[in-house]
Design a protein around this motif. Structure first.
Motif, PDB file in Angstrom:
ATOM      1  N   THR A   1       0.829  -1.214   0.000  1.00 29.84           N
ATOM      2  CA  THR A   1       0.000   0.000   0.000  1.00 29.84           C
ATOM      3  C   THR A   1       0.860   1.259   0.000  1.00 29.84           C
ATOM      4  O   THR A   1       0.367   2.340  -0.286  1.00 29.84           O
ATOM      5  CB  THR A   1      -0.923   0.041   1.233  1.00 29.84           C
ATOM      6  N   LYS A   2       2.148   1.118   0.326  1.00 31.57           N
ATOM      7  CA  LYS A   2       3.024   2.297   0.378  1.00 31.57           C
ATOM      8  C   LYS A   2       3.067   3.030  -0.962  1.00 31.57           C
ATOM      9  O   LYS A   2       3.230   4.245  -1.013  1.00 31.57           O
ATOM     10  CB  LYS A   2       4.438   1.866   0.780  1.00 31.57           C
ATOM     11  N   TRP A   3       2.899   2.276  -2.050  1.00 35.39           N
ATOM     12  CA  TRP A   3       3.059   2.892  -3.377  1.00 35.39           C
ATOM     13  C   TRP A   3       1.730   3.242  -4.038  1.00 35.39           C
ATOM     14  O   TRP A   3       1.700   3.702  -5.182  1.00 35.39           O
ATOM     15  CB  TRP A   3       3.894   1.971  -4.276  1.00 35.39           C
ATOM     16  N   LEU A   4       0.629   3.015  -3.322  1.00 35.49           N
ATOM     17  CA  LEU A   4      -0.675   3.363  -3.906  1.00 35.49           C
ATOM     18  C   LEU A   4      -0.742   4.848  -4.275  1.00 35.49           C
ATOM     19  O   LEU A   4      -1.375   5.232  -5.254  1.00 35.49           O
ATOM     20  CB  LEU A   4      -1.806   3.025  -2.915  1.00 35.49           C
ATOM     21  N   ARG A   5      -0.070   5.675  -3.480  1.00 41.77           N
ATOM     22  CA  ARG A   5      -0.129   7.116  -3.750  1.00 41.77           C
ATOM     23  C   ARG A   5       0.529   7.499  -5.095  1.00 41.77           C
ATOM     24  O   ARG A   5       0.334   8.604  -5.592  1.00 41.77           O
ATOM     25  CB  ARG A   5       0.526   7.895  -2.614  1.00 41.77           C
TER      26      ARG A   5
ATOM     27  N   ARG B   1      -1.368   8.612  -8.908  1.00 38.06           N
ATOM     28  CA  ARG B   1      -1.518   9.923  -8.298  1.00 38.06           C
ATOM     29  C   ARG B   1      -2.918  10.511  -8.377  1.00 38.06           C
ATOM     30  O   ARG B   1      -3.459  10.994  -7.399  1.00 38.06           O
ATOM     31  CB  ARG B   1      -0.539  10.875  -8.969  1.00 38.06           C
TER      32      ARG B   1
ATOM     33  N   TRP C   1      -5.321   8.431  -6.412  1.00 42.29           N
ATOM     34  CA  TRP C   1      -5.109   8.604  -4.980  1.00 42.29           C
ATOM     35  C   TRP C   1      -5.812   9.881  -4.508  1.00 42.29           C
ATOM     36  O   TRP C   1      -6.463   9.909  -3.483  1.00 42.29           O
ATOM     37  CB  TRP C   1      -3.610   8.666  -4.662  1.00 42.29           C
TER      38      TRP C   1
END
Lengths: 278, 176
Positions: free
Chosen positions: B76-80, B83, B86
């Motif tokens: 989930t760290k890279w879900l942002r 862009r 998110w």
């Protein structure tokens, strides 16, 4: 010898910071914090921050920013811990473990006093580090024409885990502060963003706002955007491109002839803001 | 519940028929997405988000492909990095998200199907929609495609868009 040099360099750095942040937005040195990210997702989230005083944004090439006054406010308004703090030759660095969802505010805030008095026909400056509490001791007996100016400087960044929140952004009504109209972690290139600035809790009208995109070293033009706050303290910025921006708001110098009667007030505000691509 | 949805999504990934127990008359939206084969030194499957936009309504996420099965939910760290998604929807969601979370997909063409009244699609009000597909690849790029469609769909209605970098052709078809 080495220690002495280091000390005098540190003093120079402090005075440079003071001049840069309080006296004039055109001064060469700029103080900044640069977070590893401002928009974050995930369950075990950290932000690492660089902090320095430099000419070019955001390159650590001059002096580290001192971390003594840095505090992190968590989304619920409580204080979060500054971890792994280190001050190296050109930059300081630290971590904040972002254990809550929402927006953190990480700020270095310093209040002080400058001033002068006349004694035996000579004008003397108040010693560095004078505060309202120590003013009486700082001014010798027999001094006349005492002029004082209180100073406030604030340098801050914002980071958000999940949805942006505003509890940590509540103004303290001291110095220059940013009140979000647009959330500072919701900035997109090409979209206008509006912020309100308060000076000691009241709208800071008609103050110069300087916005400079990072990456100065690799371009010829500074690309500085000069704006002014309105009567309501608000300013609207349309970001030309994505990237990190340095924003600076300052009051006037406050020490001129106008300040002779009443105590003066100078304040400065710096924020590093990240603008994302649409 | 969560698991069964994941299984359904994974099933559609390898071309199996969609298993929703919907009546034959239910409106179904088939979305076909091509993930391009890329000649790069370091390749990771992209994170891909699918969401619906409609004027005056909040964005509605209908599928997210990410590394949902990593230890401690680390993916989930890279879900942002997906862009736009998110910003408009992802940051207000919890992960894994029931009926929305899916595994990342290998290069190739994938079909995912959504049935009216079921799962992530739910019940849609009539109107003009845009399906937005955004892909973001670790150490790679990001691309976003927008496919307008109207709901309920007219007979034979389709939508199509083609990516240039992180996405290939994306199409929407409708059936009952």
């Amino acid at each position: 010898m080495n220690i002495r040099i280091a000390r005098s360099l540190a003093t120079l750095a402090l005075s440079a910071m003071f001049t840069a942040t309080l006296a004039s937005p055109a001064a060469a040195h700029r103080q900044w914090m640069l977070p590893s990210a401002t928009v974050l997702s995930g369950d075990d989230v950290w932000v690492n921050v660089d902090a320095a005083v430099s000419n070019d944004l955001f390159y650590f090439e001059h002096q580290p920013m001192r971390l003594n006054n840095v505090k992190a406010l968590a989304p619920d308004g409580s204080e979060a811990k500054i971890e792994n703090a280190l001050t190296a030759r050109y930059r300081s660095t630290f971590d904040v473990h972002l254990t809550q969802k929402g927006t953190y505010k990480i700020a270095s805030v310093a209040d002080g006093m400058m001033g002068s008095y006349d004694l035996n026909g000579k004008t003397e400056r108040l010693p560095r580090g004078t505060t309202a509490a120590t003013l009486a001791q700082a001014v010798p007996a027999g001094a006349t024409n005492v002029k004082t100016t209180t100073t406030s400087s604030r340098n801050e960044i914002f980071v958000t885990v999940g949805e942006p929140t505003t509890t940590a952004l509540a103004p303290t009504n001291n110095g220059l502060e940013l009140v979000p109209v647009t959330h500072p972690n919701d900035l997109i290139a090409g979209e206008p963003a509006t912020f309100q600035f308060l000076l000691d809790g009241k709208p800071a009208a008609d103050l110069p706002v300087t916005v400079i995109p990072g990456g100065i070293r690799y371009r010829d033009q500074l690309n500085q955007i000069d704006l002014k706050t309105g009567a309501d303290g608000k300013v609207t910025i349309t970001w030309p491109t994505a990237g990190m921006y340095w924003l600076n708001v300052t009051t006037g110098r406050g020490m001129g002839p106008d300040a002779a009667a009443a105590p003066g007030r100078v304040a400065s505000y710096v924020a590093t803001l990240e603008v994302l691509a649409p | 519940m969560q698991l069964s949805h994941r299984v359904i999504l994974a099933g559609s990934a390898i071309g199996m028929p969609v298993l929703f127990a919907a009546p034959a008359t239910a409106q179904t939206m088939d979305v076909t997405v091509a993930i391009p084969q890329l000649k790069v030194a370091e390749y990771h499957r992209p994170y891909v988000a699918f969401w619906l936009e409609k004027a005056g309504a909040p964005a509605k996420t209908i599928a997210v492909w990410y590394d949902f099965d990593m230890k401690d939910n680390e993916g989930t760290k890279w879900l942002r990095d997906v862009r736009q998604w998110w910003r408009v929807s992802g940051r207000s969601m919890k992960f894994p998200a029931d009926g929305v979370t899916g595994a990342t997909r290998a290069p190739g063409t994938h079909k995912i199907s959504f049935t009216a009244g079921k799962g992530a699609l739910g019940t849609l009000a009539a109107g003009d929609y845009t399906l937005v597909v955004e892909a973001s690849r670790e150490v790679g790029g990001r691309e976003l495609l927008r496919l307008p469609f109207s709901w309920p769909p007219k007979p034979g209605q389709t939508a199509r868009a083609a990516g240039m970098s992180e996405l290939g052709a994306v199409t929407i078809a409708f059936r009952r």
